[in-house]
Every structure is written in structure tokens, then in C-alpha cells.
Design a protein around this motif. Sequence first.
Motif, PDB file in Angstrom:
ATOM      1  N   PRO A  34      64.178  60.382  22.668  1.00  0.00           N
ATOM      2  CA  PRO A  34      63.733  58.985  22.377  1.00  0.00           C
ATOM      3  C   PRO A  34      63.069  58.378  23.463  1.00  0.00           C
ATOM      4  O   PRO A  34      63.188  58.624  24.619  1.00  0.00           O
ATOM      5  N   SER A  88      62.133  50.963  24.100  1.00  0.00           N
ATOM      6  CA  SER A  88      60.806  50.145  23.905  1.00  0.00           C
ATOM      7  C   SER A  88      60.640  49.578  24.865  1.00  0.00           C
ATOM      8  O   SER A  88      59.554  49.399  25.454  1.00  0.00           O
ATOM      9  N   GLY A 127      61.198  55.755  15.128  1.00  0.00           N
ATOM     10  CA  GLY A 127      62.512  55.438  15.478  1.00  0.00           C
ATOM     11  C   GLY A 127      62.549  54.795  17.002  1.00  0.00           C
ATOM     12  O   GLY A 127      63.427  54.049  17.373  1.00  0.00           O
ATOM     13  N   ASN A 128      61.575  54.970  17.753  1.00  0.00           N
ATOM     14  CA  ASN A 128      61.281  54.480  19.075  1.00  0.00           C
ATOM     15  C   ASN A 128      60.427  53.030  18.919  1.00  0.00           C
ATOM     16  O   ASN A 128      60.303  52.261  19.722  1.00  0.00           O
ATOM     17  N   GLN A 142      63.691  50.060  16.136  1.00  0.00           N
ATOM     18  CA  GLN A 142      64.448  49.868  17.317  1.00  0.00           C
ATOM     19  C   GLN A 142      65.284  48.770  17.481  1.00  0.00           C
ATOM     20  O   GLN A 142      66.519  48.650  17.588  1.00  0.00           O
TER      21      GLN A 142
END
Length: 278
Positions: free
Chosen positions: A201, A204, A230-231, A236
Motif C-alpha cells: 500500500p 495518500s 485501494g491507495n 482510502q
Amino acid sequence: MAMNSAIEWTDHTFNPWTGCTNISPGCDNCYAEAWSKRSGHVKWGNSPRKRTTESYWKAPHIWQAKAAQFAALNGRRQRVFCASLADVFDNQADPAWRTDLFDVIRQTPALDWQLLTKRPQNIRKMLPPDWGNQGYHNVWLGFTAEDQVRFDQRKRFIREIPATVWFVSYEPAIGPLRLSEADPKPNWLISGGESGHGSRPMISQWARDIITDCRRHGIPILHKQWGAYGNNPLVQELGLDIASAKVQDPYGKGGGLVDGELIREFPVNRSVSASNAA
């Protein structure tokens, strides 16, 4: 070994040879190693490197011949990333191949060559004898720094080795990275999350922080991608579902917008200009 590249920060890729050895955490999910296993072209790790074909080596001369046309259409010079499936400053590569590469670089003065390495400690001893005190006008030197530890290990080379452009690839970003007031400053920085199977991951805020640091110090920055949705802060932080995030942010793997902004900045190669590309 695609020569016309889909990579957001270059135009072409050129691999004078293929093969490499993983040397840091950023290599753990190396796309080039995965390519080598799929293609069978070369065995990864402490195995012989494989030089590409003579016909393949003609490509930079073709790009050079079309450089004036490219500059007229795009208002800038062509960029060549070398090497996506190897490391120019790999001590397991045949030194004669590197000599041949720098001969090609000298013969293609209208191309900006982006030499990216994880081995900056090898650069000085592997540069050609005529590198001089400023470097070649058409060579950008860069190193990968996937986190603060790797940047701190490698940053001194920005000061120690002259180059027209020094750049840092903060990709794959697997930990935070900040630029302090005392750090030597690159002329350009690329950031991006890891993509593909087993990707780690990217938080952000890491992207926001390095963008803030670069803008504080006047360093152009290119945020390539989040790597995986997902990042992406839309998912997120804001809790958006991935399908909706893909619609709102289709730029690159995992999207590429940072708080609604597509950040794709480039350095100015002040030693040359598009107008003299010939």
C-alpha cells in the motif's frame, strides 16, 4: 521491450541488455523480473545479462532522425528511458555494452536519455571519460528511492556527480519520503504507488507531503499513479467504491489525481532546447 512507451514520463524505452539482480525492498515485486519469467528472455538474479539485438539498437538512430519533426509537433525533445528491464550501472553487465550505449547517446544529441538506477554508487566509475564537469547535455541521471531510508542512502550522489538533470523516482512508494532543507535537491521527482500482484500500500498523505516539499523547493514533480485503487484517496479516505473511483479518476493504474489535480510536471533541460533538436 516496447520502444514506444506507455510510461507517463517518457516517450520511448530502450534496453541495451536485459537482466538484473534485486538489491533493495523496492525490487520485491519487480515488473521486469515478472516479465523475465513470462518471456524466458533472460534469467533474473545473479545470471548472465543478455544483450539485445543489433536491429533493436538501431531504434535510437531512427528517433534521432525524426527529432526535428517531433519537436515541431510537441514543442519539446523526445525522452528515452534506459533501461526498463535492466540497470545501466549494473556491475554484472559487460562494460563493453555500456561503452557502446554511451556511443549511441553521443550520436543522438537530440534525444534526452533518462538513466535511472538503484546503484548510484556505481555511476561515477562507469561514466565515460568525456563526462566532464557538467555531464552530457542530453543525459538525465536518476536513482530510485522507495522510502526515506533509500533516499538518505543515495542522496549524496546528487551533489557528487554532475548532470544536466538529476531526478529521483519515488516509485514504488512503500514508505514516507520527505525532503529537508539540508538535503541536496534533485531537478525533478516522480512519485507513484506499487501496482500488480502482491503490491504494497501507498498512503495518500505520502504523496501530498512530497508534493508539498517539491513545491516548497521549486522542484517539478510528476505523480504517475496510485498503483491500486485501494491507495487512491477517493477510496482510502473518502470511502468511495472502486468502480466509482475508476470513473472519477481514470489516470494511470489506480488513478492519478491528487485531490482532484493531475500533477504531471517536467524539468527544463536548460542546456538544450527543442528548437535546436536536429
